[in-house]
Design a protein around this motif. Structure first.
Motif, short mmCIF file in Angstrom:
data_model
loop_
_atom_site.label_atom_id
_atom_site.label_comp_id
_atom_site.label_asym_id
_atom_site.label_seq_id
_atom_site.Cartn_x
_atom_site.Cartn_y
_atom_site.Cartn_z
N ILE A 67 -1.64 -6.82 -0.64
CA ILE A 67 -1.66 -5.27 -1.44
C ILE A 67 -2.89 -4.60 -0.94
O ILE A 67 -2.72 -3.31 -0.83
CB ILE A 67 -1.89 -5.76 -3.08
N GLU A 68 -4.09 -4.91 -1.05
CA GLU A 68 -5.11 -4.43 -0.59
C GLU A 68 -5.10 -3.59 0.78
O GLU A 68 -5.28 -2.52 0.92
CB GLU A 68 -6.55 -5.23 -0.49
N LEU A 125 -2.34 -0.72 0.48
CA LEU A 125 -3.29 0.42 -0.47
C LEU A 125 -4.37 1.05 0.70
O LEU A 125 -4.36 2.56 0.58
CB LEU A 125 -3.99 -0.23 -1.62
N ALA A 126 -4.85 0.43 1.58
CA ALA A 126 -5.73 1.13 2.28
C ALA A 126 -5.18 1.93 3.52
O ALA A 126 -5.85 2.84 3.98
CB ALA A 126 -6.61 0.03 3.30
N THR A 127 -3.97 1.94 3.59
CA THR A 127 -3.11 2.87 4.64
C THR A 127 -2.87 3.98 3.77
O THR A 127 -2.49 4.99 4.56
CB THR A 127 -1.89 2.04 4.94
N LEU A 128 -2.75 4.04 2.56
CA LEU A 128 -2.67 5.26 1.60
C LEU A 128 -4.00 6.14 1.48
O LEU A 128 -4.86 5.52 1.47
CB LEU A 128 -2.19 4.85 0.42
N GLU A 151 0.62 10.77 -2.98
CA GLU A 151 1.83 10.65 -3.72
C GLU A 151 2.65 9.44 -3.13
O GLU A 151 3.06 9.34 -2.11
CB GLU A 151 2.56 11.91 -3.56
N HIS A 152 2.97 8.35 -3.98
CA HIS A 152 3.83 7.31 -3.73
C HIS A 152 5.21 7.53 -4.30
O HIS A 152 5.10 7.31 -5.90
CB HIS A 152 3.11 6.14 -3.96
N ASP A 153 6.18 7.64 -3.74
CA ASP A 153 7.33 8.00 -4.30
C ASP A 153 8.72 7.04 -3.97
O ASP A 153 9.01 7.20 -2.84
CB ASP A 153 7.65 9.43 -4.16
N ILE A 154 8.90 5.95 -4.73
CA ILE A 154 10.06 5.29 -4.39
C ILE A 154 11.09 5.64 -5.11
O ILE A 154 11.15 5.38 -6.41
CB ILE A 154 9.83 3.72 -4.68
N VAL A 155 12.05 6.27 -4.60
CA VAL A 155 13.22 7.16 -5.17
C VAL A 155 14.03 6.00 -6.37
O VAL A 155 14.54 5.23 -5.67
CB VAL A 155 14.14 7.80 -4.21
N GLU A 169 -4.56 3.52 -6.57
CA GLU A 169 -4.38 2.59 -7.41
C GLU A 169 -3.39 2.32 -8.26
O GLU A 169 -2.67 1.54 -8.79
CB GLU A 169 -5.80 2.61 -8.30
N ALA A 170 -2.52 3.89 -8.34
CA ALA A 170 -1.54 4.14 -9.20
C ALA A 170 -0.28 3.21 -8.43
O ALA A 170 0.80 2.91 -9.10
CB ALA A 170 -1.04 5.35 -9.41
N ALA A 171 -0.52 3.05 -7.08
CA ALA A 171 0.57 2.35 -6.26
C ALA A 171 0.82 0.75 -6.38
O ALA A 171 1.64 0.26 -6.08
CB ALA A 171 0.73 3.00 -5.06
#
Length: 140
Positions: A24-25, A28-31, A36-40, A51-53
């Motif tokens: 996970i870490e 997240l470090a690639t973002l 904006e993280h959008d899984i349709v 952090e929201a992702a």
């Protein structure tokens, strides 16, 4: 200066590598910090900020395992890429609300990713082939 195709490939492959290791870490470090993280179709809708992702990835890694992504094709533009891939692994949890029961699973993914000047993913938009998942994980 916009990223080259090679730099975009490197970041996307790094992202997929962290996902394959349930890191996970690392993911997240690639973002970007304000990504904006959008899984349709995901119940929360798009989230904003690294952090929201986190919640999505925590759930994803509990529901799917041994995942490998194989890119079929990539298209590029200035500061963005489109990645058409196949995910293959197992479903020990409840992916997308379906009982996985540890069954094998394979489905297509379409990522639309925008990068910031630092090379981080400032927008990740993911489309999942839910029809393929429903066929492979029939519910009794």
């Amino acid at each position: 200066m916009p990223l080259t195709r090679e730099q975009m490939d490197e970041k996307m492959d790094e992202h997929f590598g962290f996902e394959a290791r349930d890191d996970i870490e690392g993911v997240l470090a690639t973002l970007a910090e304000d990504a904006e993280h959008d899984i349709v179709g995901w119940p929360t809708g798009p989230t904003h900020g690294r952090e929201a992702a986190r919640g999505f990835y925590r759930t994803l890694f509990a529901d799917l395992s041994d995942g490998q992504v194989r890119s079929l094709r990539r298209l590029y533009g200035e500061g963005f890429m489109v990645d058409d891939s196949v995910w293959r692994g197992k479903a020990p949890g409840r992916p997308f609300g379906l009982e996985g029961r540890g069954r094998e699973l394979e489905f297509r993914l379409l990522h639309v990713v925008e990068f910031d000047e630092a090379g981080d993913m400032k927008r990740e938009n993911v489309w999942i082939d839910l029809a393929a998942i429903l066929q492979q994980l029939p519910q009794d």
